[in-house]
Design a protein around this motif. Structure first.
Motif, short mmCIF file in Angstrom:
data_model
loop_
_atom_site.label_atom_id
_atom_site.label_comp_id
_atom_site.label_asym_id
_atom_site.label_seq_id
_atom_site.Cartn_x
_atom_site.Cartn_y
_atom_site.Cartn_z
N THR A 143 0.85 -1.18 0.00
CA THR A 143 0.00 0.00 0.00
C THR A 143 0.89 1.24 0.00
OG1 THR A 143 -1.70 -1.19 1.25
CG2 THR A 143 -1.84 1.21 1.21
N LEU A 144 0.63 2.14 -0.93
CA LEU A 144 1.47 3.33 -1.03
C LEU A 144 1.14 4.37 0.03
CD1 LEU A 144 1.56 3.75 -4.91
CD2 LEU A 144 3.55 3.45 -3.41
N TYR A 145 -0.14 4.48 0.40
CA TYR A 145 -0.53 5.52 1.37
C TYR A 145 -1.41 4.95 2.46
CZ TYR A 145 -2.09 9.89 3.40
OH TYR A 145 -2.35 10.91 4.29
N HIS A 146 -0.83 4.77 3.64
CA HIS A 146 -1.59 4.34 4.81
C HIS A 146 -1.52 5.46 5.85
CE1 HIS A 146 -3.28 0.55 6.85
NE2 HIS A 146 -3.52 1.56 7.67
N TRP A 147 -1.89 6.67 5.39
CA TRP A 147 -2.20 7.83 6.23
C TRP A 147 -1.01 8.70 6.65
CZ3 TRP A 147 -5.95 5.30 10.32
CH2 TRP A 147 -6.99 4.64 9.65
N ASP A 148 0.24 8.27 6.39
CA ASP A 148 1.37 9.07 6.90
C ASP A 148 1.86 10.06 5.85
OD1 ASP A 148 2.11 6.80 5.49
OD2 ASP A 148 3.65 6.16 6.90
N LEU A 149 1.03 11.08 5.59
CA LEU A 149 1.38 12.13 4.65
C LEU A 149 2.59 12.91 5.16
CD1 LEU A 149 0.32 13.65 2.04
CD2 LEU A 149 -0.72 15.27 3.65
N PRO A 150 3.56 13.20 4.29
CA PRO A 150 4.67 14.06 4.73
C PRO A 150 4.14 15.40 5.26
CG PRO A 150 5.20 13.02 2.63
CD PRO A 150 3.76 12.70 2.91
N GLN A 151 4.65 15.84 6.38
CA GLN A 151 4.17 17.06 7.00
C GLN A 151 4.38 18.27 6.10
OE1 GLN A 151 2.40 17.46 9.92
NE2 GLN A 151 2.21 19.60 9.25
N HIS A 152 5.45 18.28 5.32
CA HIS A 152 5.69 19.45 4.47
C HIS A 152 4.60 19.61 3.42
CE1 HIS A 152 7.21 17.25 0.87
NE2 HIS A 152 7.71 16.39 1.73
#
Length: 470
Positions: A143-152
């Motif tokens: 899975t590419l995105y499991h909620w941990d978006l880069p803060q920047h």
């Protein structure tokens, strides 16, 4: 014996063999099929730790969990299960239990810098993990995105900013070029409902914003990101499957009244159709904006066609049902039922909901792709006593939900596999470390892994099934 990871080569202890097996499916179950994949799942922020190592950048969950009052007991993912340092033993544990598939996620902040350039140390970590999984003969689902978006990216608007969808496509491009050939199935997003509604609609998850208009716009950009990524994944790694993972919820009416029946319908519209209709019909459900008037997102020409890119599979996560009644206006309110079985999360155990939703989707969507149950499991307050963890409720939960999957298959739904949540206890988002979803117990003070009774019985079944097919 104490059934910790030193005993993985024989996951079934004498203790477990002396107790009748309450898990093994009946002989006519579809779960005995050789081509039905059985695996376990985890997610990067929930297990990896090492948030400041090897060039990893901060994520929205680092920021959110460091904010007082946002996460139970002030817990964070700073260490979690220390999987970043213990991954080899964890993969050996997974293989020793006999799991055929492993669903993991990549931490976006670990593999790219703020300018979008590759972070080689982070990428190499996932290459090593995937290589070892392949050595063990384990099917890999990433899975590419499991909620941990880069803060920047959140600092520039996060999922409220359309540009984030294009940055996600860049990320998908990088990872699918770097990991091509080592991934059997790519999922773009995990549970966009949670990212959009819990993150931007009610503030219970990172980044903690609370406005329904934000939720619908964030959802649109999440789904756009998915649609932009799919052709990139197809071009870079053509042999793999491409899909997305949605969490679904069963809504039932508190009475037979027309108002309560309508309320249950609207619950499922906002929980299920909000995601599945754009993916499979190319449009948002009209009833969604009856529920949330005035929240229509900004949709540009071509967006819905992009979002509706054909899928090789649909991942389904299911945990519980919600009983609702009319709120007297144009929505619904929760009416918790009394006298029902619940988990440590307070969620009702309702296996029939999974079967009913799956068969309902088959009737609703003519182009429903093959399905994998990508998460299903429960939290319980598990304790290690004399080297053992007796989690009888989880054993019953898994058996009943797998029976519901079998019923859906026999009703004609194409379901190709099941990943239980989760391989090990981990950071349960806003609930921190109190809620334990794993079939392997983690002592967070020592990082000792102890195989629970549920894992022993699942392992026994997996090994028996393998022996039958040889």
């Amino acid at each position: 014996m104490a059934n910790d990871t030193s005993a993985v080569s024989d996951a079934l202890s004498p203790h477990s063999q002396s107790v009748a097996d309450p898990f093994t499916p009946p002989a006519d179950s579809s779960l005995w099929r050789k081509n039905f994949l059985l695996g376990a799942a985890t997610a990067s922020y929930q297990i990896e730790g090492a948030v400041n190592e090897d060039g990893r950048l901060p994520s929205i969950w680092d920021t959110f969990s460091a904010t007082p009052g946002k996460v139970l007991a002030g817990d964070t993912g700073e260490v979690a299960c220390d999987h970043y340092h213990r991954w080899e033993a964890d993969v050996d544990l997974l293989a020793g239990l006999g799991f055929e598939g492993y669903r993991l996620s990549i931490a976006w902040p670990r593999v790219m810098d703020a300018a979008g350039a590759p972070n080689r140390k982070g990428i190499d970590f996932y290459k090593r993990v995937l290589a070892r999984l392949k050595e063990k003969g384990i099917t890999t689902s990433v899975t590419l995105y499991h909620w941990d978006l880069p803060q920047h990216l959140e600092d520039r608007g996060g999922w409220l900013n359309r540009d984030t969808a294009y940055r996600f496509a860049d990320y998908a491009d990088l990872m699918s070029r770097e990991l091509a050939g080592s991934v059997d199935a790519w999922a773009t997003l995990n549970e966009p409902w949670c990212s959009a509604f819990l993150g931007y609609g009610n503030g219970h998850h990172a980044p903690g914003l609370a406005d329904t208009r934000y939720a619908t716009q964030a959802m649109h950009h999440l789904l756009l990101a998915h649609g932009l990524a799919v052709p990139v994944l197809r071009a870079n790694d053509p042999a793999s499957q491409k899909g997305i993972v949605a969490n679904i919820g069963r809504g039932t009416a508190n009475s037979g009244s027309a108002a309560d029946q309508r309320a249950a319908h609207l619950f499922e519209v906002q929980h299920n159709a909000w995601i599945l209709d754009p993916l499979l019909k190319g449009s948002y459900p009209r009833d969604l904006f009856e529920l949330w008037p005035g929240t229509e997102p900004l949709v540009l020409d071509g967006d819905m066609q992009t979002i509706a890119a054909p899928l090789d599979f649909l991942g389904i996560n299911y945990y519980f049902r919600t009983n609702v009644a009319s709120d007297g206006a144009h929505g619904f309110r929760d009416v918790p039922l009394e006298g029902v079985e619940r988990t440590q999360m307070g969620w009702e155990v309702y296996p029939d909901g999974l079967r009913d939703l799956l068969t309902g989707f088959k009737a609703t969507y003519a182009n429903l792709p093959p399905i994998y149950i990508t998460e299903n499991g429960m939290a319980s307050d598990d304790k290690v006593i004399d080297g053992h963890v007796e989690d009888s409720q989880r054993i019953s939960f898994l058996k009943r939900h797998l029976a519901a999957v079998d019923q859906a298959i026999k009703a004609g739904v194409e379901i190709r596999g099941y990943f239980l949540w989760s391989l090990m206890d981990n950071f349960e988002w806003a609930f921190g470390y109190e809620r334990r979803f794993g079939v392997v117990h983690v002592d967070y003070a020592t990082q000792k892994r102890t195989i629970k009774r549920s894992a022993e019985l699942v392992s026994k079944f997996l090994k028996e099934r393998k022996a039958r097919s040889e």
